[in-house]
Design a protein around this motif. Structure first.
Motif, short mmCIF file in Angstrom:
data_model
loop_
_atom_site.label_atom_id
_atom_site.label_comp_id
_atom_site.label_asym_id
_atom_site.label_seq_id
_atom_site.Cartn_x
_atom_site.Cartn_y
_atom_site.Cartn_z
N GLN A 263 89.54 -22.37 149.26
CA GLN A 263 88.85 -22.46 149.66
C GLN A 263 88.96 -23.91 150.74
N PRO A 264 90.00 -24.66 149.88
CA PRO A 264 89.97 -25.95 150.79
C PRO A 264 90.92 -26.58 151.83
N LEU A 265 92.08 -24.23 152.48
CA LEU A 265 92.01 -23.67 153.31
C LEU A 265 90.86 -24.07 154.86
N GLU A 266 89.93 -23.15 153.87
CA GLU A 266 88.67 -22.80 154.58
C GLU A 266 87.63 -23.80 155.63
N LEU A 267 87.71 -24.86 154.60
CA LEU A 267 87.35 -25.82 154.90
C LEU A 267 88.17 -26.94 155.88
N LEU A 268 89.47 -27.01 156.30
CA LEU A 268 89.67 -27.57 156.63
C LEU A 268 89.86 -27.37 158.18
N LEU A 269 89.87 -26.08 158.07
CA LEU A 269 89.37 -24.67 159.58
C LEU A 269 88.52 -25.45 159.91
N ARG A 270 87.11 -25.41 159.45
CA ARG A 270 85.81 -26.12 159.48
C ARG A 270 85.85 -27.58 160.35
N ALA A 309 98.64 -23.92 160.43
CA ALA A 309 99.46 -24.07 159.61
C ALA A 309 98.49 -23.39 158.45
N ALA A 310 97.06 -24.40 158.67
CA ALA A 310 96.46 -23.09 157.50
C ALA A 310 96.48 -21.89 157.84
N LEU A 311 96.11 -21.62 159.27
CA LEU A 311 95.85 -20.08 159.09
C LEU A 311 97.30 -19.46 158.68
N GLU A 312 98.43 -19.81 158.96
CA GLU A 312 99.22 -18.85 158.02
C GLU A 312 99.31 -19.14 156.51
N SER A 313 98.75 -20.14 156.33
CA SER A 313 99.18 -20.64 155.20
C SER A 313 98.28 -19.20 154.38
N LEU A 314 97.08 -19.17 154.33
CA LEU A 314 95.86 -18.42 154.26
C LEU A 314 96.01 -16.48 154.18
N ARG A 315 97.21 -16.17 155.50
CA ARG A 315 97.79 -15.26 155.51
C ARG A 315 98.86 -15.02 154.40
N HIS A 316 99.26 -15.69 153.99
CA HIS A 316 100.55 -15.54 152.93
C HIS A 316 99.75 -15.96 151.50
#
Length: 337
Positions: A263-270, A309-316
């Protein structure tokens, strides 16, 4: 004709009902769409209608009462529910084979494949609902494949997910995809008001929810709100030690750590997408935070660095066991942008 407690999706629900009554519904369905828009509840409605004494999911008869409430059983006369288990939050192979939970205790009387092959109750189908189907691991997904391809007569699988890309391609290819759209803002807010929300929170609630009901409970909403503000503080130059606590997983949450981090990573992308919108002269999707975002958008930034960086974190996320270092690294990427 329809369960009164479900908001929206009326046309889609009517099409599903028409196809079911005409015998034209596929044996394996994949319900996709954003989180919290009612996909699971629509799946339950198909089974509930058959048990309902009035055959319309009235929500009042003894048959319907089996489907209502927070503690829905894993096994009902015409329904079997498969849900993620344990700290890792995955659906494991022994849940499919034997119906066991993470402590090897029975959750239902038979494994999924055996249960699917039984004769359905009179006037009913057998429904197998796989909730958060993206949590099937490779072994449990593979063992389902043959049954998904050719379910026994009278049996229907419904896989529900907001992340279809995380499912095995072989599973996706064996299911008919049924896409769900976000709820119209007025429909979503009508549900929110029935749950006690007031106008003071409407703009932020609607912006964060994006046509979903996933923030109906106030603690979930306040946590998302705090996470947006934490990222804004980090974008403004504050350190992770000062502003990052709201981003970390809650130790006593029933959600797996990886799902809490998502959730926080997706919020950052938004937020990053909104900075780009403001720079392009467009309105941000998270408009209630426009006042805080506009000064940040005026700064010279390379938004690709924190975005990657956020997308890479989501992938892992499925493999990452150290949330604080992961989030700190994303925070450093923000400050380097």
């Amino acid at each position: 004709m329809f369960a009164p407690d479900i908001a929206g999706h009326r046309a889609l629900r009517q099409r599903l009902l028409d196809r079911l009554q005409a015998g034209r519904i596929r044996g394996s369905l994949l319900f996709t769409g954003p989180e919290g828009i009612g996909k699971r509840r629509v799946a339950l409605e198909l089974a509930q209608r058959e048990i309902c004494f009035r055959r319309n999911a009235c929500g009042q008869c003894e048959g319907c009462r089996m489907f209502l409430g927070e503690d829905l059983p894993f096994e009902l006369p015409n329904l079997l529910r498969i849900t993620p288990e344990g700290k890792a939050g995955v659906i494991r192979i022994d849940q499919i084979r034997e119906g066991l939970d993470s402590n090897n205790q029975p959750r239902f009387s038979r494994g999924v494949i055996e249960w699917a092959s039984l004769a359905p109750p009179l006037g009913c189908h057998r429904w197998i609902l796989v909730e958060e189907a993206h949590r099937l691991n490779e072994s449990s997904g593979n063992i389902l494949l043959k049954t998904l391809e050719e379910p026994p007569e009278g049996t229907h699988f419904i896989l529900v997910t907001h992340r279809p890309e995380a499912l095995l391609q072989t599973i996706r290819s064996r299911c008919e995809r049924i896409p769900f759209a976000p709820l119209p803002p007025e429909e979503a807010w009508a549900v929110a008001t029935r749950h006690g929300w007031g106008e003071a929170d409407r703009a932020r609630w609607a912006a964060l929810g994006e046509g979903s009901l996933r923030f109906l409970e106030e603690p979930a909403f306040r946590r998302a709100e705090a996470q947006v503000e934490a990222w804004i503080a980090l974008l403004g130059g504050r350190s992770f030690s000062e502003a990052g606590e709201a981003l970390l997983p809650e130790k006593d949450s029933v959600l797996a750590q990886g799902e809490q981090l998502r959730q926080p990573l997706e919020l950052l992308l938004r937020l990053l997408a909104d900075l780009a919108r403001i720079q392009a002269g467009e309105a941000p999707a998270l408009d209630p935070w426009r006042g805080a975002l506009e000064p940040l958008a005026a700064q010279s930034r390379d938004l690709k660095v924190p975005q990657e960086a956020a997308l890479e974190s989501l992938r892992h996320l499925p493999r990452n066991l150290s949330p604080e270092p992961l989030l700190r690294e994303v925070g450093l990427a923000l400050q380097a942008s």
